[in-house]
Design an enzyme around this catalytic site. Structure first.
Site, PDB file in Angstrom:
ATOM      1  N   ASN A 196       0.835  -1.196   0.000  1.00  0.00           N
ATOM      2  CA  ASN A 196       0.000   0.000   0.000  1.00  0.00           C
ATOM      3  C   ASN A 196       0.874   1.252   0.000  1.00  0.00           C
ATOM      4  OD1 ASN A 196       0.615  -0.877   2.658  1.00  0.00           O
ATOM      5  ND2 ASN A 196      -1.034   0.327   3.540  1.00  0.00           N
ATOM      6  N   CYS A 252      -4.185   0.433  -2.448  1.00  0.00           N
ATOM      7  CA  CYS A 252      -4.023  -0.815  -1.710  1.00  0.00           C
ATOM      8  C   CYS A 252      -2.903  -1.679  -2.294  1.00  0.00           C
ATOM      9  CB  CYS A 252      -5.323  -1.608  -1.735  1.00  0.00           C
ATOM     10  SG  CYS A 252      -6.618  -0.894  -0.711  1.00  0.00           S
ATOM     11  N   GLU A 279      -3.047  -4.806  -2.956  1.00  0.00           N
ATOM     12  CA  GLU A 279      -3.573  -5.678  -4.018  1.00  0.00           C
ATOM     13  C   GLU A 279      -3.583  -4.938  -5.357  1.00  0.00           C
ATOM     14  OE1 GLU A 279      -4.853  -5.001  -1.090  1.00  0.00           O
ATOM     15  OE2 GLU A 279      -6.060  -6.623  -0.288  1.00  0.00           O
ATOM     16  N   CYS A 282     -10.389  -4.769   0.511  1.00  0.00           N
ATOM     17  CA  CYS A 282     -11.508  -3.818   0.506  1.00  0.00           C
ATOM     18  C   CYS A 282     -12.420  -4.123  -0.682  1.00  0.00           C
ATOM     19  CB  CYS A 282     -10.986  -2.388   0.435  1.00  0.00           C
ATOM     20  SG  CYS A 282     -10.394  -1.897  -1.202  1.00  0.00           S
ATOM     21  N   CYS A 304     -10.928  -3.580  -4.160  1.00  0.00           N
ATOM     22  CA  CYS A 304      -9.932  -4.586  -4.540  1.00  0.00           C
ATOM     23  C   CYS A 304     -10.595  -5.918  -4.875  1.00  0.00           C
ATOM     24  CB  CYS A 304      -8.891  -4.761  -3.439  1.00  0.00           C
ATOM     25  SG  CYS A 304      -7.716  -3.391  -3.412  1.00  0.00           S
TER      26      CYS A 304
HETATM   27  N1  THU Z   1      -5.158  -1.744   2.680  1.00  0.00           N
HETATM   28  C1  THU Z   1      -4.586  -2.555   1.728  1.00  0.00           C
HETATM   29  O1  THU Z   1      -3.549  -2.194   1.142  1.00  0.00           O
HETATM   30  N2  THU Z   1      -5.187  -3.733   1.457  1.00  0.00           N
HETATM   31  C2  THU Z   1      -6.260  -4.235   2.110  1.00  0.00           C
HETATM   32  O2  THU Z   1      -6.696  -5.340   1.809  1.00  0.00           O
HETATM   33  C3  THU Z   1      -6.899  -3.452   3.180  1.00  0.00           C
HETATM   34  C4  THU Z   1      -6.389  -2.076   3.357  1.00  0.00           C
HETATM   35  C5  THU Z   1      -4.469  -0.503   3.029  1.00  0.00           C
HETATM   36  C6  THU Z   1      -5.049   0.779   2.473  1.00  0.00           C
HETATM   37  C7  THU Z   1      -4.532   1.811   3.464  1.00  0.00           C
HETATM   38  O3  THU Z   1      -3.226   2.192   3.086  1.00  0.00           O
HETATM   39  C8  THU Z   1      -4.441   1.036   4.774  1.00  0.00           C
HETATM   40  O4  THU Z   1      -4.467  -0.346   4.431  1.00  0.00           O
HETATM   41  C9  THU Z   1      -5.542   1.326   5.760  1.00  0.00           C
HETATM   42  O5  THU Z   1      -6.775   1.252   5.164  1.00  0.00           O
END
Ligand code: THU
Length: 130
Positions: free
Chosen positions: A39, A50, A52, A83, A86
């Site tokens: 992320n 994210c 992903e 999320c 994603c």
């Molecule tokens: N986040 C991800 O990168 N992947 C996920 O599956 C859930 C959330 C990140 C986005 C943001 O930078 C942080 O987690 C908090 O939401």
């Protein structure tokens, strides 16, 4: 390297100064090659992008469009689940039976298919009258 090791390694590079929540993702493409993402947050949009989405972007940039396996890891009590956005993005490039392994740093793993993560997914079939 295994998807788990790749996801753990790329997680170290996450840029998450606003949430302090680092996430790593590794996806295996149809060719067998593994692509990773972490992320990346920014001050204007602290949720950033994210892990992903980063891994998907790396796969697409390399010229591949199909994924067969996904691994996501974060430092959470319960395995981190992708999320909503994603889930839709992963479903664009993987069939409904693709397994997504969600994990935490303790090694607790939760496995779900894309169909389980995104029931009732919006697909091209819904645009049959367009
Ligand atoms: N986040 C991800 O990168 N992947 C996920 O599956 C859930 C959330 C990140 C986005 C943001 O930078 C942080 O987690 C908090 O939401």
């Amino acid at each position: 390297m295994s998807l788990q090791k790749d996801a753990l390694a790329v997680r170290e590079n996450a840029y998450a100064p606003y949430s302090n929540f680092k996430v790593g993702a590794a996806i295996r493409a149809e060719s067998g090659e593994v692509f990773t993402g972490c992320n990346v947050e920014n001050v204007a949009y602290p949720e950033g992008t994210c892990a992903e989405a980063g891994a998907i972007a790396a796969m697409i940039a390399a010229g591949e469009t199909r994924l067969t396996e996904v691994y996501v890891v974060a430092d959470s009590s319960h395995p981190v689940t992708p999320c909503g956005g994603c889930r839709q993005k992963l479903s664009e490039f993987g069939t409904s039976d693709v397994v997504v392994t969600m994990a935490n740093l303790e090694g607790t793993e939760l496995k779900m298919t894309l169909a389980e993560l995104l029931p009732g997914a919006f697909t091209e079939a819904h645009m049959d009258k367009a």
